[in-house]
Design a protein around this motif. Structure first.
Motif, PDB file in Angstrom:
ATOM      1  N   SER A  36     -10.970   7.631   7.044  1.00 51.62           N
ATOM      2  CA  SER A  36     -11.905   7.288   5.976  1.00 51.62           C
ATOM      3  C   SER A  36     -12.846   6.169   6.415  1.00 51.62           C
ATOM      4  N   SER A  96       0.804  -1.229   0.000  1.00 51.96           N
ATOM      5  CA  SER A  96       0.000   0.000   0.000  1.00 51.96           C
ATOM      6  C   SER A  96       0.834   1.274   0.000  1.00 51.96           C
ATOM      7  N   VAL A 155     -14.698   2.963   5.018  1.00 51.38           N
ATOM      8  CA  VAL A 155     -14.436   2.083   3.887  1.00 51.38           C
ATOM      9  C   VAL A 155     -15.255   0.800   3.989  1.00 51.38           C
ATOM     10  N   HIS A 197      -7.778   4.215  -0.662  1.00 54.34           N
ATOM     11  CA  HIS A 197      -8.983   3.788   0.047  1.00 54.34           C
ATOM     12  C   HIS A 197      -8.776   3.584   1.545  1.00 54.34           C
ATOM     13  N   ALA A 214     -10.536  -2.994  -0.701  1.00 52.89           N
ATOM     14  CA  ALA A 214     -11.001  -1.828   0.051  1.00 52.89           C
ATOM     15  C   ALA A 214     -11.650  -0.845  -0.910  1.00 52.89           C
ATOM     16  N   GLN A 215     -12.785  -0.301  -0.488  1.00 56.80           N
ATOM     17  CA  GLN A 215     -13.488   0.705  -1.281  1.00 56.80           C
ATOM     18  C   GLN A 215     -13.842   1.871  -0.372  1.00 56.80           C
ATOM     19  N   ASN A 216     -13.411   3.062  -0.754  1.00 60.07           N
ATOM     20  CA  ASN A 216     -13.675   4.249   0.049  1.00 60.07           C
ATOM     21  C   ASN A 216     -15.148   4.639  -0.062  1.00 60.07           C
ATOM     22  N   GLN A 245      -3.331  -0.188  -5.321  1.00 60.42           N
ATOM     23  CA  GLN A 245      -4.774   0.001  -5.439  1.00 60.42           C
ATOM     24  C   GLN A 245      -5.417   0.268  -4.082  1.00 60.42           C
ATOM     25  N   HIS A 246      -4.750  -0.145  -3.004  1.00 63.62           N
ATOM     26  CA  HIS A 246      -5.309   0.051  -1.667  1.00 63.62           C
ATOM     27  C   HIS A 246      -5.145   1.483  -1.166  1.00 63.62           C
ATOM     28  N   ALA A 278     -14.583  10.084   2.458  1.00 59.66           N
ATOM     29  CA  ALA A 278     -13.206  10.501   2.729  1.00 59.66           C
ATOM     30  C   ALA A 278     -13.112  11.703   3.663  1.00 59.66           C
TER      31      ALA A 278
END
Length: 262
Positions: free
Chosen positions: A61, A46, A63, A56, A79-81, A52-53, A84
């Motif tokens: 945040s 990360s 998530v 997010h 992981a998807q945010n 990609q992490h 934020a």
């Protein structure tokens, strides 16, 4: 409460409480999740620019995540945010208030112990704090009192915590060691912080009205200072460590002053 077995995967929604570097490219991310309480996960790679992490798992945040249960640490696989909270990157007072909140929650929490009410309170607080016109300190006071209450540490605000007499308006004080307000007689023999009538009224108002009431509150400088000192000292006594972000918030001097709550 859901029980996670080793080597199993799980889906959850959570708020990033803290992050720290691990090795050359990884991070250990601590989240407070709605479903499983506090979880510590390794986010592999990360810290790399192409990760990609990374976008997010920013601090504070909210998530949606997929994790794998490990022997000592879980592994973050997706992981998807969800939110934020951009104000926290621009406003030091809001950032410090969010830090104060997650430090307290981290200190109150146990790994794997779900506390849905605490999660809901945290998410509501972060959403309110993200509003640009919001005064961080009253909102933080409401969140702190809510988290302490959920975990069984609500301070006593109506009776002396030493002699049990009903608190009458006067020279009362707040004593973290005894768990709340003490009367003028008992304050001489206990480590305590001054608490004016206006500050005690404000504490009671926030405890009863929560975030909704706190959002309307405009407290004078003395009340703000006494609230800040009492809650920081009490929170530190409960979690048995200092709340580092509290010192930043005090230096910033967040919010505007106005008449105290009645």
């Amino acid at each position: 409460m859901a029980v996670l077995q080793r080597s199993s995967t799980y889906k959850a929604e959570g708020v990033v409480l803290s992050r720290r570097d691990l090795g050359d490219a990884d991070r250990i991310v601590t989240l407070f999740t709605r479903e499983f309480g506090r979880r510590r996960l390794v986010a592999r790679g990360s810290r790399r620019p192409t990760s990609q992490h990374a976008p997010h798992i920013e601090l504070f945040s909210r998530v949606r995540l997929v994790g794998g249960v490990g022997a000592t640490l879980d592994v973050l696989t997706q992981a998807q945010n969800l939110e934020a909270y951009p104000r926290f990157r621009e406003d030091l007072a809001a950032f410090a208030a969010a830090g104060w909140a997650v430090e307290l929650l981290d200190g109150l929490s146990e790994d794997g112990e779900a506390t849905p009410d605490a999660y809901a309170a945290l998410v509501a607080f972060l959403g309110a704090l993200n509003q640009r016109a919001a005064d961080p300190e009253p909102l933080l006071s409401a969140l702190a009192l809510s988290l302490l209450d959920v975990h069984g540490y609500a301070p006593e605000l109506w009776q002396c915590t030493v002699c049990s007499r009903t608190i009458e308006p006067g020279a009362h004080a707040f004593a973290p060691r005894t768990g709340g307000v003490i009367c003028s007689t008992c304050s001489h023999d206990n480590a305590s912080h001054p608490l004016s009538v206006d500050t005690l009224k404000t504490l009671r108002f926030i405890a009863h009205e929560g975030l909704t009431g706190a959002a309307r509150l405009r407290a004078d400088p003395r009340t703000r200072a006494e609230l800040r000192t009492a809650l920081r000292a009490y929170a530190a006594s409960v979690v048995e460590r200092d709340i580092a972000s509290a010192h930043i918030l005090e230096r910033v001097g967040a919010g505007s002053a106005g008449p105290a709550a009645r």
